[in-house]
Design a protein around this motif. Sequence first.
Motif, PDB file in Angstrom:
ATOM      1  N   GLU A  81       2.478   8.733   7.306  1.00 28.23           N
ATOM      2  CA  GLU A  81       3.344   7.646   7.758  1.00 28.23           C
ATOM      3  C   GLU A  81       3.326   6.452   6.810  1.00 28.23           C
ATOM      4  O   GLU A  81       3.985   5.447   7.070  1.00 28.23           O
ATOM      5  CB  GLU A  81       2.898   7.180   9.149  1.00 28.23           C
ATOM      6  CG  GLU A  81       2.867   8.304  10.180  1.00 28.23           C
ATOM      7  CD  GLU A  81       1.969   7.998  11.362  1.00 28.23           C
ATOM      8  OE1 GLU A  81       1.365   6.902  11.376  1.00 28.23           O
ATOM      9  OE2 GLU A  81       1.854   8.844  12.264  1.00 28.23           O
ATOM     10  N   ALA A  82       2.608   6.544   5.710  1.00 29.83           N
ATOM     11  CA  ALA A  82       2.382   5.408   4.812  1.00 29.83           C
ATOM     12  C   ALA A  82       3.679   4.681   4.462  1.00 29.83           C
ATOM     13  O   ALA A  82       4.723   5.297   4.215  1.00 29.83           O
ATOM     14  CB  ALA A  82       1.677   5.881   3.545  1.00 29.83           C
ATOM     15  N   TRP A  83       3.584   3.354   4.419  1.00 30.48           N
ATOM     16  CA  TRP A  83       4.763   2.508   4.260  1.00 30.48           C
ATOM     17  C   TRP A  83       5.477   2.710   2.930  1.00 30.48           C
ATOM     18  O   TRP A  83       6.694   2.917   2.895  1.00 30.48           O
ATOM     19  CB  TRP A  83       4.366   1.040   4.425  1.00 30.48           C
ATOM     20  CG  TRP A  83       5.468   0.093   4.040  1.00 30.48           C
ATOM     21  CD1 TRP A  83       5.606  -0.593   2.876  1.00 30.48           C
ATOM     22  CD2 TRP A  83       6.627  -0.227   4.812  1.00 30.48           C
ATOM     23  NE1 TRP A  83       6.756  -1.331   2.870  1.00 30.48           N
ATOM     24  CE2 TRP A  83       7.408  -1.125   4.052  1.00 30.48           C
ATOM     25  CE3 TRP A  83       7.085   0.157   6.075  1.00 30.48           C
ATOM     26  CZ2 TRP A  83       8.614  -1.646   4.506  1.00 30.48           C
ATOM     27  CZ3 TRP A  83       8.287  -0.367   6.538  1.00 30.48           C
ATOM     28  CH2 TRP A  83       9.034  -1.238   5.768  1.00 30.48           C
ATOM     29  N   ASP A  84       4.757   2.636   1.828  1.00 28.92           N
ATOM     30  CA  ASP A  84       5.410   2.617   0.517  1.00 28.92           C
ATOM     31  C   ASP A  84       6.279   3.845   0.282  1.00 28.92           C
ATOM     32  O   ASP A  84       7.430   3.737  -0.161  1.00 28.92           O
ATOM     33  CB  ASP A  84       4.364   2.491  -0.595  1.00 28.92           C
ATOM     34  CG  ASP A  84       3.768   1.088  -0.680  1.00 28.92           C
ATOM     35  OD1 ASP A  84       4.385   0.154  -0.121  1.00 28.92           O
ATOM     36  OD2 ASP A  84       2.692   0.938  -1.288  1.00 28.92           O
ATOM     37  N   ALA A  85       5.743   5.027   0.565  1.00 28.44           N
ATOM     38  CA  ALA A  85       6.482   6.259   0.273  1.00 28.44           C
ATOM     39  C   ALA A  85       7.726   6.374   1.135  1.00 28.44           C
ATOM     40  O   ALA A  85       8.822   6.692   0.633  1.00 28.44           O
ATOM     41  CB  ALA A  85       5.578   7.467   0.469  1.00 28.44           C
TER      42      ALA A  85
END
Length: 342
Positions: A238-242
Amino acid sequence: MELRNLGNSGTMVSELALGTMTFGAEADEPTSYAILERYLDGGGTFVDTADVYSSGVSESIIGRWLAQGGRRDGIVLATKGRFPMGAGPNDLGLSRTHLRRALDDSLRRLGVEHIDLYQLHAWDGLTPVEETLRFLDDAVSAGKISYYGFSNYLGWQLTKAARLAAEHGWAPPVTLQPQYNLLVRGIEHEIVPAALDAGLGLLPWSPLAGGWLSGKYRRDQSPTGATRLAENPTRGMEAWDARNADPRTWEVVDAVASVASEVGASPSQVALRWLADRPAVTSVILGARTVEQLDDTLGAADVVLPDDLRRALDDASAPRAEVYPYGEKAVAQRHRKREGGR
């Protein structure tokens, strides 16, 4: 709330399940009790937990709630085992040694004599599938569990397990719990067809993609406040940057927001309704930190998606595929072959 068969079993469960991974971590015990009560008051009947959720605390909270008058007869109770609960070499996996201990510990923490659905939390390549399935069949015969299912299995893994159970006359699996949502549809290539073929009902986890489908995030605006991504922006898949950098993310988020506006519902409710209506889905697992969050998601039971708006969501979120074997031409080729062509 609509009731559905629990996979290929005769037991009925609500189309929205309550996931309890937040219990003992993001929701304290009184809040967890309130979430359980609100879920049941809203027509829910299916509560899902796991031994590793907060290192056993989630199961213990549910057990104490049941002991204090929680409505055990009104719920179908599910838990999972497979991951480490200790430091020993046999304190993990799907061996008979570990599962016997894990199941008995879950029964003790939950304070019940049997568990309705016991799930294998992930595949274990070191343990023979026959050993695991025989243990589960014995657990059914002993009355410790009513049914069993899988979680995070690939298509070939669930197909192999279902086939072996049938060949040996052991109790069959009834469910599969995979990650599935409008941003993560890759399971439609192999896993959903395998589940349909085996008669397994899907219990999707992360139906809102870790909050991405709730409407709370904005393009290129780092998350703030009491949200999972604000607290941990590098959080797993769920990581924001990707996801923020992927144009498809915002195409899907915008499509959900547009449909929500059309039908007078929240984005979360639209995303959940779309998922609950997908082939093979038995029950969608809701997660909540607060009663207010749960109130919003329970509203998905009342949402109706017209066909044209459902197609808009389908088109915006269509799973990506390589040219072969999942691309459009390869799929068409299979259809022609099935109809007698080459």
